[in-house]
Design a protein around this motif. Sequence first.
Motif, PDB file in Angstrom:
ATOM      1  N   ASN A 168       0.873  -1.235   0.009  1.00 49.92           N
ATOM      2  CA  ASN A 168       0.177   0.046  -0.040  1.00 49.92           C
ATOM      3  C   ASN A 168       0.802   1.313  -0.145  1.00 49.92           C
ATOM      4  O   ASN A 168       0.060   2.397   0.140  1.00 49.92           O
ATOM      5  CB  ASN A 168      -0.924  -0.115   1.281  1.00 49.92           C
ATOM      6  N   THR A 169       2.089   1.131  -0.154  1.00 47.18           N
ATOM      7  CA  THR A 169       2.893   2.377  -0.237  1.00 47.18           C
ATOM      8  C   THR A 169       3.263   2.834  -1.619  1.00 47.18           C
ATOM      9  O   THR A 169       3.731   3.942  -1.524  1.00 47.18           O
ATOM     10  CB  THR A 169       4.597   2.073   0.550  1.00 47.18           C
ATOM     11  N   ARG A 211       2.501   4.666  -4.941  1.00 46.17           N
ATOM     12  CA  ARG A 211       1.773   5.782  -5.525  1.00 46.17           C
ATOM     13  C   ARG A 211       1.510   6.207  -6.573  1.00 46.17           C
ATOM     14  O   ARG A 211       0.193   6.497  -7.355  1.00 46.17           O
ATOM     15  CB  ARG A 211       1.869   7.003  -4.492  1.00 46.17           C
ATOM     16  N   TYR A 259      -6.648  -4.275  -6.552  1.00 49.32           N
ATOM     17  CA  TYR A 259      -7.745  -4.212  -5.541  1.00 49.32           C
ATOM     18  C   TYR A 259      -7.553  -3.005  -4.966  1.00 49.32           C
ATOM     19  O   TYR A 259      -7.287  -3.144  -3.753  1.00 49.32           O
ATOM     20  CB  TYR A 259      -7.732  -5.481  -4.673  1.00 49.32           C
ATOM     21  N   PRO A 260      -7.847  -1.917  -5.504  1.00 49.43           N
ATOM     22  CA  PRO A 260      -7.516  -0.693  -4.826  1.00 49.43           C
ATOM     23  C   PRO A 260      -8.194  -0.137  -3.228  1.00 49.43           C
ATOM     24  O   PRO A 260      -7.906   0.221  -2.705  1.00 49.43           O
ATOM     25  CB  PRO A 260      -7.851   0.534  -5.863  1.00 49.43           C
ATOM     26  N   LEU A 261      -9.536  -0.796  -3.406  1.00 52.34           N
ATOM     27  CA  LEU A 261     -10.445  -0.663  -2.117  1.00 52.34           C
ATOM     28  C   LEU A 261      -9.728  -1.284  -1.316  1.00 52.34           C
ATOM     29  O   LEU A 261      -9.942  -0.772   0.126  1.00 52.34           O
ATOM     30  CB  LEU A 261     -11.797  -1.409  -2.541  1.00 52.34           C
ATOM     31  N   THR A 262      -8.924  -2.517  -1.209  1.00 51.95           N
ATOM     32  CA  THR A 262      -8.113  -2.835  -0.046  1.00 51.95           C
ATOM     33  C   THR A 262      -6.828  -2.387   0.008  1.00 51.95           C
ATOM     34  O   THR A 262      -6.150  -1.881   1.090  1.00 51.95           O
ATOM     35  CB  THR A 262      -8.093  -4.340  -0.026  1.00 51.95           C
ATOM     36  N   PHE A 263      -5.926  -2.362  -1.091  1.00 52.46           N
ATOM     37  CA  PHE A 263      -4.406  -1.955  -0.928  1.00 52.46           C
ATOM     38  C   PHE A 263      -4.396  -0.637  -1.326  1.00 52.46           C
ATOM     39  O   PHE A 263      -3.128  -0.325  -1.097  1.00 52.46           O
ATOM     40  CB  PHE A 263      -3.863  -2.814  -2.365  1.00 52.46           C
ATOM     41  N   SER A 264      -5.218   0.215  -1.667  1.00 48.48           N
ATOM     42  CA  SER A 264      -4.963   1.829  -1.554  1.00 48.48           C
ATOM     43  C   SER A 264      -3.974   1.928  -2.690  1.00 48.48           C
ATOM     44  O   SER A 264      -3.322   3.194  -2.873  1.00 48.48           O
ATOM     45  CB  SER A 264      -4.623   2.352  -0.397  1.00 48.48           C
ATOM     46  N   VAL A 265      -3.738   1.218  -3.798  1.00 51.45           N
ATOM     47  CA  VAL A 265      -2.947   1.188  -5.014  1.00 51.45           C
ATOM     48  C   VAL A 265      -3.929   1.440  -6.118  1.00 51.45           C
ATOM     49  O   VAL A 265      -4.391   0.484  -6.501  1.00 51.45           O
ATOM     50  CB  VAL A 265      -1.970   0.433  -5.101  1.00 51.45           C
ATOM     51  N   GLN A 266      -3.847   2.767  -6.830  1.00 50.02           N
ATOM     52  CA  GLN A 266      -4.600   2.965  -8.035  1.00 50.02           C
ATOM     53  C   GLN A 266      -3.857   2.562  -9.497  1.00 50.02           C
ATOM     54  O   GLN A 266      -2.819   3.200  -9.617  1.00 50.02           O
ATOM     55  CB  GLN A 266      -5.092   4.436  -8.049  1.00 50.02           C
ATOM     56  N   ASP A 312     -11.172  -3.646  -9.190  1.00 45.69           N
ATOM     57  CA  ASP A 312     -11.330  -2.281  -9.150  1.00 45.69           C
ATOM     58  C   ASP A 312     -12.951  -2.035  -9.116  1.00 45.69           C
ATOM     59  O   ASP A 312     -13.799  -2.718  -9.489  1.00 45.69           O
ATOM     60  CB  ASP A 312     -10.737  -1.471 -10.384  1.00 45.69           C
TER      61      ASP A 312
END
Length: 311
Positions: free
Chosen positions: A110-111, A113, A140-147, A170
Amino acid sequence: MLLTAYAKGVFPIAPTPFLDDGSIDVSSIDRLMDFYLGCGATGVTVLGQLGEAPKLEHAESIDVAARMIRRAGRLPVVVGVSAPGFASMRALTREVMDLGAAGVMIAPPNTLRTDDQIVGYYRQAVDAIGADVPFVLQDYPLTFSVQMTPGVIHRIVGELPSCVMLKHEDWPGLEKISALRAFEKDGSMRHISILCGNNGLFLDYEMERGADGANTGYCFPDMLCDVVRLSAQGEREAAHDLFDAHLPLLRYEQQPGAGLAVRKYVMMRRGLLTCAAQRKPAAAMSATARHEVEHLLRRLAKHDPRAALAD
């Protein structure tokens, strides 16, 4: 039997069965794998996010993967190897590939960006595990916060030939599938398999956008197999009718923090798991939640007899 970019169908995400004392339930592993073989699954994914992989010791992870691979027979098995560092990812990958795994699945930390950071991470991951190991890119951006934009997926697929599948999770994500298939159509990106997660919540239209199937852990994976099959056969309304009947339970099971408890409870009720235990830390189902799930099952049974479970 290595994973290829032309994989289709349903790769259920297998839960890791536990007994009430927290030990691994090997008998339920065998029942699960036999069920997947019989219900039309075309592959299986183990040690995924909802397979409680972080709760396992390394030796346990190897034991679970080995038993599932042995029992899978003709089905390709993908093993989740996501880890904070590449050393542990490399070690787990080497061991499961030696055991006969078809490939591995890698989620981003999740780091990350920027697009360059995302591409760079997967480039380093391939360097660590070996370019000969097919891998699934988990988005899986909803969990990992990676777009991951379609453009960054395009770059990863272009730079890393061992990327053979996208686990598309997504939300909203239908336009992403269309964009990726458009890259393929105009010749700017090679074909990769796209299997969809998110508990199958959008599978009906994901198939129509060009997805190849599902890679998720809904408690009725046999329904997912039927929807994918009906869609592939052009039986659009039949696929939607079956999907719509399951949608209330799909939605209920997708609740963050509660979904795995619901999934394991229903799979226990279906006779696939000995019990619904999770390894701690875990969120237990309340009596009220169990009553709600039973109500959903009774309503579903009016349309799909597989939900008519004996008390």
